[in-house]
Design an enzyme around this catalytic site. Structure first.
Site, PDB file in Angstrom:
ATOM      1  N   GLY A  91      50.978  30.469  15.368  1.00 25.05           N
ATOM      2  CA  GLY A  91      52.095  29.148  15.731  1.00 25.05           C
ATOM      3  C   GLY A  91      50.687  28.162  16.205  1.00 25.05           C
ATOM      4  O   GLY A  91      52.033  27.327  16.521  1.00 25.05           O
ATOM      5  N   TRP A  94      51.689  23.950  15.132  1.00 31.77           N
ATOM      6  CA  TRP A  94      53.239  23.496  15.678  1.00 31.77           C
ATOM      7  C   TRP A  94      54.039  23.225  16.140  1.00 31.77           C
ATOM      8  O   TRP A  94      54.157  22.381  17.117  1.00 31.77           O
ATOM      9  CB  TRP A  94      54.443  25.057  14.808  1.00 31.77           C
ATOM     10  CG  TRP A  94      55.641  24.544  14.370  1.00 31.77           C
ATOM     11  CD1 TRP A  94      55.726  23.500  14.455  1.00 31.77           C
ATOM     12  CD2 TRP A  94      56.981  25.381  14.532  1.00 31.77           C
ATOM     13  NE1 TRP A  94      57.630  23.313  14.831  1.00 31.77           N
ATOM     14  CE2 TRP A  94      58.061  24.540  14.260  1.00 31.77           C
ATOM     15  CE3 TRP A  94      56.763  27.071  14.694  1.00 31.77           C
ATOM     16  CZ2 TRP A  94      59.317  24.920  14.103  1.00 31.77           C
ATOM     17  CZ3 TRP A  94      58.255  27.415  15.098  1.00 31.77           C
ATOM     18  CH2 TRP A  94      59.140  26.586  14.880  1.00 31.77           C
ATOM     19  N   HIS A 156      43.049  29.833  23.103  1.00 33.51           N
ATOM     20  CA  HIS A 156      43.074  30.973  22.475  1.00 33.51           C
ATOM     21  C   HIS A 156      42.257  32.546  23.839  1.00 33.51           C
ATOM     22  O   HIS A 156      43.699  33.429  23.184  1.00 33.51           O
ATOM     23  CB  HIS A 156      42.520  31.539  21.147  1.00 33.51           C
ATOM     24  CG  HIS A 156      43.264  30.710  19.979  1.00 33.51           C
ATOM     25  ND1 HIS A 156      44.029  30.560  20.007  1.00 33.51           N
ATOM     26  CD2 HIS A 156      42.431  29.853  18.862  1.00 33.51           C
ATOM     27  CE1 HIS A 156      44.312  29.298  18.652  1.00 33.51           C
ATOM     28  NE2 HIS A 156      43.242  28.825  18.415  1.00 33.51           N
ATOM     29  N   ARG A 315      50.025  27.298   4.815  1.00 38.88           N
ATOM     30  CA  ARG A 315      49.943  28.116   4.167  1.00 38.88           C
ATOM     31  C   ARG A 315      51.070  28.301   3.599  1.00 38.88           C
ATOM     32  O   ARG A 315      51.668  27.650   3.146  1.00 38.88           O
ATOM     33  CB  ARG A 315      49.005  29.687   5.144  1.00 38.88           C
ATOM     34  CG  ARG A 315      48.868  29.827   3.803  1.00 38.88           C
ATOM     35  CD  ARG A 315      48.595  31.390   3.407  1.00 38.88           C
ATOM     36  NE  ARG A 315      49.498  32.747   5.130  1.00 38.88           N
ATOM     37  CZ  ARG A 315      50.179  33.611   4.173  1.00 38.88           C
ATOM     38  NH1 ARG A 315      50.141  33.421   2.970  1.00 38.88           N
ATOM     39  NH2 ARG A 315      50.518  34.347   4.759  1.00 38.88           N
ATOM     40  N   GLY A 317      53.581  28.979   6.571  1.00 40.55           N
ATOM     41  CA  GLY A 317      54.057  29.385   8.133  1.00 40.55           C
ATOM     42  C   GLY A 317      55.815  30.470   7.966  1.00 40.55           C
ATOM     43  O   GLY A 317      56.732  29.837   9.004  1.00 40.55           O
TER      44      GLY A 317
END
Length: 350
Positions: A91, A94, A156, A315, A317
């Site tokens: 995510g 988003w 990340h 793609r 989600g």
């Protein structure tokens, strides 16, 4: 030449010399960490390029790990900074969009025809910290100190690998927004993403069986998955005012409520006259809308090890897409690892 002109030229030359010296020092730092990473164990895991195993127990490509090391050595966080932290394909795009739209809603109303998202993707609006500092390989780096508050970054890396100044305790540190996603959906999205990158390189796709085996063994980019989640979860419990913990599935069920929580967490709660603004931000950042914008359909985004087609970040989600790709045996194996890893942490199964 006047004395004043001569003086100005001398100062300019001194600045240039200082800049060259700093660039050389930066390059030496980059080379030091590159050599260090090159000496680390390198398992054959779920990826499109070589992974290395950090001594702290997490895996990354060379670029990601070098960028993380440079950040740990050089980055100075401000109390006003906000950091988005996620595993890949959990995510990230988003939450970046939601955060940027929330923080900058004053100068960029979500319904505005000239909103930055019409020309820029979320990864351009909130860059990865490690990518910014990975430019040390050229000897030149952007001056992050010149960025206005609040500075927005993403990462990340696991909690244990964050720069000390980000999670300073005692100390102000900065705000960290973490999003986790069901490990099965995370795995499926990551598997598809990596196979797209492999195809661009002319490489054979990874089978779902091999990829799942590696994922469960923890050999995946920035993994193991479970240790990544378990790094940020206790930090949230200990310091909820500094570390916000979102679940992707809960965000999908009520995104506007999460936008309101996000606004309060970063110190910018919705006020009088902002009725409907959270819903407008949700509409602006909706998967269907974002995936159809020119900024996200076309072009590429520079990442640490290669440029990635912007379309690769979108793609489906949806929640539960793993059921379309995983056999019952693979799903059960991932669930078993999840129960084993999360047991006793007060973190219910994802």
């Amino acid at each position: 030449m006047s004395a004043m002109s001569s003086c100005r030229q001398s100062v300019a030359e001194q600045d240039a010399d200082a800049g060259d010296a700093q660039a050389e020092a930066n390059l030496q730092l980059y080379n030091h960490f590159t050599n260090l990473v090159s000496s680390l164990p390198s398992p054959n895991g779920l990826t499109h390029s070589r992974l290395f195993l950090h001594g702290q127990g997490w895996h990354a490509t060379q670029g990601a790990m070098v960028g993380s090391m440079v950040a740990s050595a050089c980055f100075s966080a401000r109390p006003t900074d906000i950091m988005v932290a996620t595993l890949p394909k959990s995510g990230t795009t988003w939450i970046k969009a939601l955060l940027y739209a929330t923080v900058h809603r004053g100068e960029h109303p979500p319904d505005a025809a000239d909103h930055p998202f019409h020309t820029l993707g979320p990864h351009e609006c909130i860059p990865f910290l490690e990518l910014q500092l990975y430019n040390y390989k050229t000897g030149r780096v952007p001056d992050l100190e010149k960025l206005p508050d609040p500075r927005l970054f993403a990462t990340h890396v696991p909690f244990v690998a964050l720069p000390r100044s980000v999670v300073a305790s005692p100390g102000p540190g900065c705000k960290v927004v973490y999003v986790c996603r069901d490990p099965k959906d995370t795995f499926v999205s990551l598997w598809h993403f990596i196979n797209k990158l492999r195809a661009k390189k002319g490489m054979e796709p990874l089978s779902v069986e091999f990829a799942a085996e590696q994922f469960c063994a923890g050999v995946s980019p920035l993994g193991p998955y479970w240790e990544h989640v378990l790094g940020y979860w206790p930090a949230h419990l200990a310091r909820p005012e500094q570390v916000l913990f979102f679940r992707y599935e809960e965000m999908q069920r009520d995104p506007a409520a999460h936008v309101r929580r996000l606004s309060e967490f970063v110190g910018l709660p919705f006020g009088a006259g902002e009725d409907g603004t959270a819903d407008a931000i949700v509409r602006l950042c909706a998967f269907e809308r974002m995936s159809e914008l020119g900024a996200t359909k076309d072009g590429k985004t520079e990442m640490l090890d290669n440029a990635v087609d912007n379309s690769f970040f979108f793609r489906r989600g949806v929640v539960g897409d793993w059921m379309n790709h995983l056999s019952p045996e693979i799903a059960q194996r991932i669930d078993a690892v999840t129960r084993s890893k999360f047991q006793g942490y007060g973190l219910i199964s994802l």
